[in-house]
Design an enzyme around this catalytic site. Structure first.
Site, short mmCIF file in Angstrom:
data_model
loop_
_atom_site.label_atom_id
_atom_site.label_comp_id
_atom_site.label_asym_id
_atom_site.label_seq_id
_atom_site.Cartn_x
_atom_site.Cartn_y
_atom_site.Cartn_z
CB CYS B 131 -38.40 13.02 61.41
SG CYS B 131 -38.12 11.64 60.33
CB SER B 395 -19.48 -10.84 11.08
OG SER B 395 -20.01 -9.54 11.17
CG HIS B 421 -11.72 3.32 9.41
ND1 HIS B 421 -12.98 3.29 9.94
CD2 HIS B 421 -11.04 4.27 10.07
CE1 HIS B 421 -13.05 4.21 10.89
NE2 HIS B 421 -11.89 4.82 10.99
CG ASP B 439 -6.76 9.97 5.56
OD1 ASP B 439 -6.45 10.95 6.25
OD2 ASP B 439 -6.68 8.79 5.94
CG ASN B 479 -8.83 12.29 18.94
OD1 ASN B 479 -10.02 11.91 18.99
ND2 ASN B 479 -8.48 13.54 18.73
CB ILE B 480 -7.94 6.76 15.45
CG1 ILE B 480 -7.55 5.72 16.50
CG2 ILE B 480 -6.75 7.58 15.00
CD1 ILE B 480 -6.50 4.75 16.04
CB SER B 481 -13.21 6.94 14.03
OG SER B 481 -12.66 7.05 12.72
CD GLU B 499 -21.05 3.69 12.18
OE1 GLU B 499 -22.17 3.48 11.72
OE2 GLU B 499 -20.05 3.96 11.48
CG ASP B 500 -17.82 -2.07 13.60
OD1 ASP B 500 -18.81 -1.77 12.92
OD2 ASP B 500 -16.69 -2.32 13.14
#
Ligand code: SF4
Ligand code: SF4
Lengths: 132, 513
Positions: B131, B395, B421, B439, B479-481, B499-500
């Site tokens: 339809c 942890s 880091h 760095d 803008n940091i990791s 990442e964590d």
């Protein structure tokens, strides 16, 4: 009174301390709102505060070294668009925006230094900036 | 004492005495509630502010050949069309799907453009059936081309609202507007003494005197109705809300405006006015509520949690004066903080609405209705959702370096621990900087030798009790990791890295934060 001008200096005049001369000779207050100096020319936006005579004389001196053009307005509030919310008022660094007794939001164009804070805050884009 | 029916008789004959809620204050002050209830028949209220929870049902009519619309866009803003073949609901806060236009044009702007009579681009796609053989439609429409455009706003007209300020060192952008750092401003919203629900609210019983489902109201410049209590309706706390509906085709852009709250998104400024029939002295008294009697709890929007800390209380009178002082705790000391207060709704337009509604009634153009049902007495519940805190993912034993660490040593630590880091601490274990593998690479290229030369000293950090969503947002904003995690004494407890977090919530999750 306050007057805002667009000032263009060229050639060797770029090295002259024009603004200092104006201040010393007329006693006018000069606020440099924008400055871009290149090796052979310079663009400035100046705000002159003083009485009429002082301002006239300042312009005379400025004209000796370059070209002066009036800037009537940097910023304008479209009253049709403005919903008088008042969100902009606290973001104005010079108190050019205020609330009247009827809760209408007023913009004093003479006080505005064109920082654009209010335009970034306004939810309905009621503030127009004229790029100079 | 009086009935709605009797008041309507008076309205019809042009004899009704109608005043605005502002005018009612002086009248009750002067005559007292008993007499005021005899003299005054109707009190009009008004409010004009950002009401995010707004939208409209639109019916487009059938195309030839017909289509069953599944994905529907109006000027690039998606409307929900999983309803019937050619119906859609356009929400005010839906953002434009075009990344270049970003959040500055959304559903609310489409609604305003419709009301303004502008042409709107309609693009819709569907799946084909016997339809509905058509797959796609692209056309332009105006509001006149629609069969129906019914505004249905699930949560409007808040009775009161919190004031928002910001204790942090950064400017933040919230649905309450931009908040300057360190209590730079207090943003508040609402019409206070003109607010419809406020004027009808019985403080003792926590119910509403006259309004409810079926009450005829002023909505966006037209006549609309209360459909019932709004979502998140909470009269117990004085935070009642309304669900309202009206005909968008009759509305005016003076009282319905698309807006963008900076870095938050689009919202609709709605104008709502409600008439309150003054049936008895009780009602007259309630309608005389003043700005100074209406509290505005001041919350710290710098804390992006559901329960934001309450820093103090002010009221609409003080807030409207432009300055509010509260006592706050800064570094353990109590200090008076004077904040400039800014409204994000318009008292001026609220007042115009109450006056316009008053004129309608005085000119016999608007009749009152009796409610069919009172508003509900519900209290909203929070969402059941799991929350992870930064400390939950801390942890690992904390790895830190000191200012005396050599760059070679630091790079060895990063590699051995497989981390990116390294927080640098002073002799007391307090955070003084951070270095990343980047760095170190840079140090090698630029022939630098000491940690203090290459470490970043402007450090964005997290606390163990922050949620990981907050930490993720901090990282993406700056803008940091990675973020060093510190206790209240600035002692380093560990590091959380992007990442964590992405391990925890998945790649896609992180992008959405
Ligand atoms: S541009 Fe800046 S100075 Fe001018 S009115 Fe706006 S906030 Fe004030
Ligand atoms: S923020 Fe915009 S709409 Fe609100 S008062 Fe200022 S100019 Fe008007």
């Amino acid at each position: 009174m306050k007057k805002r001008v667009f000032y263009w200096i060229s050639g060797s005049n770029v090295r002259e301390p024009v603004v200092s001369n104006v201040v010393l000779e007329t006693g006018v207050m000069v606020n440099i709102l924008k400055a871009k100096m290149e090796p052979r020319e310079g663009f400035l936006i100046l705000e002159l505060t003083g009485d009429e005579g002082q301002i006239e004389k300042s312009i005379e001196i400025l004209k000796k070294f370059g070209e002066v053009e009036d800037i009537p307005k940097i910023i304008q509030k479209d009253d049709e668009k403005c919903i008088d919310c008042g969100a902009c008022v606290v973001h104005c660094p010079v108190g050019a925006l205020s609330v009247d007794e009827e809760f209408k939001i007023l913009l004093d164009e003479d006080e505005c230094i064109g920082c654009k804070n209010c335009a970034k805050i306004c939810p309905v884009n009621a503030i127009k900036i004229f790029e100079i | 004492m009086k009935t709605v029916h009797e008041i309507n008789e008076k309205i019809r004959n042009g004899d009704a005495v109608v005043v605005t809620a502002e005018e009612m204050i002086d009248i009750v002050d002067e005559l007292g509630a008993e007499k005021a209830a005899v003299e005054i028949d109707v009190v009009t209220t008004g409010t004009f502010g950002a009401m995010c929870s707004s939208g409209a049902f639109l019916n487009f009519g059938h195309s030839d050949p017909p289509i069953k619309m599944c994905k529907t866009y109006l000027n690039g803003v998606e409307a929900y069309s999983g309803i019937a073949a050619v119906d859609a609901y356009l929400g005010a806060t839906q953002t434009n799907s075009d990344d270049d236009i970003d959040i500055s044009y959304g559903g609310s702007h489409v609604l305003e453009d419709l009301v303004a009579g502008k042409e709107i681009e309609l693009v819709a796609e569907g799946y084909t059936t016997d339809c509905y053989p058509r797959k796609k439609v692209e056309t332009t429409i105006t509001i006149d081309d629609l069969n129906q455009a019914i505004l249905v706003n699930p949560r409007n007209c808040y009775q009161s609202y919190n004031g928002a300020t910001n204790s942090t060192e950064e400017k933040i952008y919230t649905y309450m507007g931009a908040l300057l750092p360190e209590f730079g401003n207090l943003n508040y919203s609402g019409a206070g003494q003109l607010n419809p629900l406020q004027n009808d609210f019985n403080k003792e019983t926590k119910t509403y005197n006259t309004l409810g489902m079926g009450t005829r109201i002023f909505l966006g410049g037209a006549q609309g109705y209360i459909a019932g209590s709004g979502t998140q309706h909470s009269p117990n706390g004085g935070f009642g809300t309304l669900m309202v509906q009206g005909d968008l085709k009759e509305m005016s852009t003076k009282y319905l405006r698309g807006a963008t709250i900076p870095k938050y998104g689009s919202t609709l400024y709605m104008g709502i006015g409600i008439p309150i029939p003054v049936l008895n002295a009780e009602i007259a008294k309630t309608c005389a509520i003043k700005d100074e009697d209406i509290a505005i709890p001041i919350l710290d929007y710098g804390i992006p949690r559901r329960d934001k800390p309450e820093l103090g209380v002010t009221n609409y009178k003080d807030a409207r004066s432009g300055k509010v002082t509260i006592e706050v705790e800064i570094e353990g000391k109590k200090v008076d903080k004077c904040m400039r207060s800014a409204s994000v709704s318009s008292y001026k337009v609220s007042r115009e609405i109450s006056k316009e509604l008053k004129n309608w009634i005085s000119n016999s153009e608007f009749m009152l209705t009796e409610r069919l049902e009172p508003l509900k007495s519900a209290a909203p519940k929070p969402m059941k959702a799991k929350m992870k805190l930064v400390k939950d993912i801390l942890s690992r034993p904390v790895v830190v370096g000191s200012l005396n660490t050599s760059i070679t040593e630091a790079s060895r630590v990063l590699i051995e621990n497989n981390i990116n880091h390294l927080p640098i601490v002073d002799e007391n274990g307090k955070l003084s900087g951070i270095i990343t593998s980047w760095d170190i690479a840079k140090a090698m290229a630029q022939d630098k030798h000491s940690i203090s030369e290459i470490m970043t000293t402007y450090i964005v950090s997290a606390t163990p009790d922050e949620t990981i969503d907050m930490a993720a947002r901090k990282m993406s904003r700056n803008n940091i990791s990675g973020l060093p995690v510190v206790d209240s004494n600035n002692k380093v407890l560990g590091v959380v890295s992007a990442e964590d977090i992405s391990k925890l919530i998945g790649r896609n999750g992180l992008h959405k934060i």
